[in-house]
Design a protein around this motif. Sequence first.
Motif, PDB file in Angstrom:
ATOM      1  N   LYS A   1     -62.237   2.036  15.466  1.00 42.96           N
ATOM      2  CA  LYS A   1     -63.248   1.147  14.907  1.00 42.96           C
ATOM      3  C   LYS A   1     -62.586  -0.127  14.397  1.00 42.96           C
ATOM      4  O   LYS A   1     -61.560  -0.094  13.727  1.00 42.96           O
ATOM      5  CB  LYS A   1     -64.006   1.842  13.783  1.00 42.96           C
ATOM      6  CG  LYS A   1     -65.265   1.125  13.388  1.00 42.96           C
ATOM      7  CD  LYS A   1     -66.165   2.011  12.558  1.00 42.96           C
ATOM      8  CE  LYS A   1     -67.448   1.255  12.303  1.00 42.96           C
ATOM      9  NZ  LYS A   1     -68.448   2.042  11.650  1.00 42.96           N
ATOM     10  N   GLU A   2     -63.201  -1.255  14.769  1.00 40.85           N
ATOM     11  CA  GLU A   2     -62.750  -2.565  14.288  1.00 40.85           C
ATOM     12  C   GLU A   2     -63.988  -3.295  13.788  1.00 40.85           C
ATOM     13  O   GLU A   2     -64.825  -3.715  14.588  1.00 40.85           O
ATOM     14  CB  GLU A   2     -62.080  -3.327  15.438  1.00 40.85           C
ATOM     15  CG  GLU A   2     -61.380  -4.595  15.010  1.00 40.85           C
ATOM     16  CD  GLU A   2     -60.627  -5.218  16.174  1.00 40.85           C
ATOM     17  OE1 GLU A   2     -61.016  -6.332  16.578  1.00 40.85           O
ATOM     18  OE2 GLU A   2     -59.672  -4.591  16.668  1.00 40.85           O
ATOM     19  N   GLY A   3     -64.112  -3.410  12.480  1.00 39.07           N
ATOM     20  CA  GLY A   3     -65.335  -3.958  11.904  1.00 39.07           C
ATOM     21  C   GLY A   3     -66.479  -3.014  12.216  1.00 39.07           C
ATOM     22  O   GLY A   3     -66.405  -1.825  11.960  1.00 39.07           O
ATOM     23  N   SER A   4     -67.544  -3.557  12.828  1.00 42.71           N
ATOM     24  CA  SER A   4     -68.680  -2.712  13.194  1.00 42.71           C
ATOM     25  C   SER A   4     -68.623  -2.280  14.659  1.00 42.71           C
ATOM     26  O   SER A   4     -69.530  -1.592  15.131  1.00 42.71           O
ATOM     27  CB  SER A   4     -69.987  -3.462  12.922  1.00 42.71           C
ATOM     28  OG  SER A   4     -70.041  -4.613  13.733  1.00 42.71           O
ATOM     29  N   THR A   5     -67.561  -2.656  15.353  1.00 41.12           N
ATOM     30  CA  THR A   5     -67.434  -2.335  16.781  1.00 41.12           C
ATOM     31  C   THR A   5     -66.560  -1.106  16.977  1.00 41.12           C
ATOM     32  O   THR A   5     -65.476  -1.010  16.405  1.00 41.12           O
ATOM     33  CB  THR A   5     -66.837  -3.524  17.553  1.00 41.12           C
ATOM     34  OG1 THR A   5     -67.633  -4.686  17.313  1.00 41.12           O
ATOM     35  CG2 THR A   5     -66.793  -3.250  19.042  1.00 41.12           C
ATOM     36  N   VAL A   6     -67.047  -0.185  17.806  1.00 42.72           N
ATOM     37  CA  VAL A   6     -66.287   1.016  18.142  1.00 42.72           C
ATOM     38  C   VAL A   6     -65.737   0.840  19.550  1.00 42.72           C
ATOM     39  O   VAL A   6     -66.483   0.556  20.486  1.00 42.72           O
ATOM     40  CB  VAL A   6     -67.164   2.283  18.068  1.00 42.72           C
ATOM     41  CG1 VAL A   6     -66.376   3.515  18.465  1.00 42.72           C
ATOM     42  CG2 VAL A   6     -67.748   2.439  16.671  1.00 42.72           C
ATOM     43  N   TYR A   7     -64.431   0.985  19.678  1.00 49.63           N
ATOM     44  CA  TYR A   7     -63.763   0.880  20.972  1.00 49.63           C
ATOM     45  C   TYR A   7     -63.378   2.271  21.458  1.00 49.63           C
ATOM     46  O   TYR A   7     -62.929   3.112  20.675  1.00 49.63           O
ATOM     47  CB  TYR A   7     -62.505   0.021  20.855  1.00 49.63           C
ATOM     48  CG  TYR A   7     -62.813  -1.432  20.602  1.00 49.63           C
ATOM     49  CD1 TYR A   7     -63.031  -2.304  21.657  1.00 49.63           C
ATOM     50  CD2 TYR A   7     -62.888  -1.931  19.305  1.00 49.63           C
ATOM     51  CE1 TYR A   7     -63.320  -3.646  21.435  1.00 49.63           C
ATOM     52  CE2 TYR A   7     -63.177  -3.265  19.066  1.00 49.63           C
ATOM     53  CZ  TYR A   7     -63.388  -4.113  20.133  1.00 49.63           C
ATOM     54  OH  TYR A   7     -63.674  -5.433  19.903  1.00 49.63           O
ATOM     55  N   TYR A   8     -63.545   2.483  22.748  1.00 46.62           N
ATOM     56  CA  TYR A   8     -63.195   3.754  23.385  1.00 46.62           C
ATOM     57  C   TYR A   8     -61.987   3.543  24.285  1.00 46.62           C
ATOM     58  O   TYR A   8     -61.855   2.499  24.922  1.00 46.62           O
ATOM     59  CB  TYR A   8     -64.362   4.285  24.226  1.00 46.62           C
ATOM     60  CG  TYR A   8     -65.478   4.854  23.387  1.00 46.62           C
ATOM     61  CD1 TYR A   8     -65.558   6.223  23.162  1.00 46.62           C
ATOM     62  CD2 TYR A   8     -66.439   4.037  22.815  1.00 46.62           C
ATOM     63  CE1 TYR A   8     -66.569   6.756  22.383  1.00 46.62           C
ATOM     64  CE2 TYR A   8     -67.449   4.562  22.033  1.00 46.62           C
ATOM     65  CZ  TYR A   8     -67.503   5.922  21.829  1.00 46.62           C
ATOM     66  OH  TYR A   8     -68.505   6.445  21.049  1.00 46.62           O
TER      67      TYR A   8
ATOM     68  N   SER B   1     -74.232   6.444  24.953  1.00 46.61           N
ATOM     69  CA  SER B   1     -73.653   7.038  23.742  1.00 46.61           C
ATOM     70  C   SER B   1     -73.595   8.556  23.849  1.00 46.61           C
ATOM     71  O   SER B   1     -72.617   9.178  23.419  1.00 46.61           O
ATOM     72  CB  SER B   1     -74.445   6.621  22.508  1.00 46.61           C
ATOM     73  OG  SER B   1     -74.282   5.245  22.274  1.00 46.61           O
ATOM     74  N   GLN B   2     -74.625   9.153  24.430  1.00 49.11           N
ATOM     75  CA  GLN B   2     -74.614  10.610  24.629  1.00 49.11           C
ATOM     76  C   GLN B   2     -73.483  11.025  25.572  1.00 49.11           C
ATOM     77  O   GLN B   2     -72.782  12.011  25.323  1.00 49.11           O
ATOM     78  CB  GLN B   2     -75.952  11.080  25.214  1.00 49.11           C
ATOM     79  CG  GLN B   2     -77.100  10.974  24.259  1.00 49.11           C
ATOM     80  CD  GLN B   2     -78.437  11.282  24.934  1.00 49.11           C
ATOM     81  OE1 GLN B   2     -78.533  11.386  26.148  1.00 49.11           O
ATOM     82  NE2 GLN B   2     -79.474  11.406  24.113  1.00 49.11           N
TER      83      GLN B   2
ATOM     84  N   VAL C   1     -68.780  -0.101  23.523  1.00 53.59           N
ATOM     85  CA  VAL C   1     -69.978   0.396  24.203  1.00 53.59           C
ATOM     86  C   VAL C   1     -70.733  -0.754  24.855  1.00 53.59           C
ATOM     87  O   VAL C   1     -71.132  -0.674  26.017  1.00 53.59           O
ATOM     88  CB  VAL C   1     -70.893   1.179  23.239  1.00 53.59           C
ATOM     89  CG1 VAL C   1     -72.183   1.579  23.919  1.00 53.59           C
ATOM     90  CG2 VAL C   1     -70.186   2.403  22.698  1.00 53.59           C
ATOM     91  N   ALA C   2     -70.915  -1.835  24.120  1.00 53.30           N
ATOM     92  CA  ALA C   2     -71.676  -2.976  24.647  1.00 53.30           C
ATOM     93  C   ALA C   2     -71.039  -3.544  25.913  1.00 53.30           C
ATOM     94  O   ALA C   2     -71.748  -4.042  26.792  1.00 53.30           O
ATOM     95  CB  ALA C   2     -71.792  -4.062  23.585  1.00 53.30           C
TER      96      ALA C   2
END
Length: 119
Positions: free
Chosen positions: A66-73, A50-51, A35-36
């Motif tokens: 999810k990898e650690g606290s990061t969510v990849y799309y 996010s919405q 997301v970042a």
Amino acid sequence: MSAPLYQLKAELFKTLGHPARIRVLELLSEREHAVAEMVPHVSIEPAHLSQQLAVLRRANLVVTRKEGSTVYYSLTSPRVADLLAIARDILSRVLASQAELLADLRAAQEDEPPRNGPT
């Protein structure tokens, strides 16, 4: 009884009917993103992004990892990228034909005699 195919297609295109969602899908056509990473390219607030991602997830157009606290799309299918490429091709052709029409109109206007004011 399930919905007719044309109704499901309409729902798909309705989901694609937001500029931020299209931009997200374009980015994900290149590679997966967190997301970042997308925020600067989509030009909306992170909460709004996010919405929009949630809408794309509900439509099964994107998936998360999810990898650690990061969510990849990422895209659920490369065919989504194909659809965007086809849309770009259609728009290019439409705009090219409109540009030709505009050029014809301007040429015709140049051939007209000048007007002498209101009649």
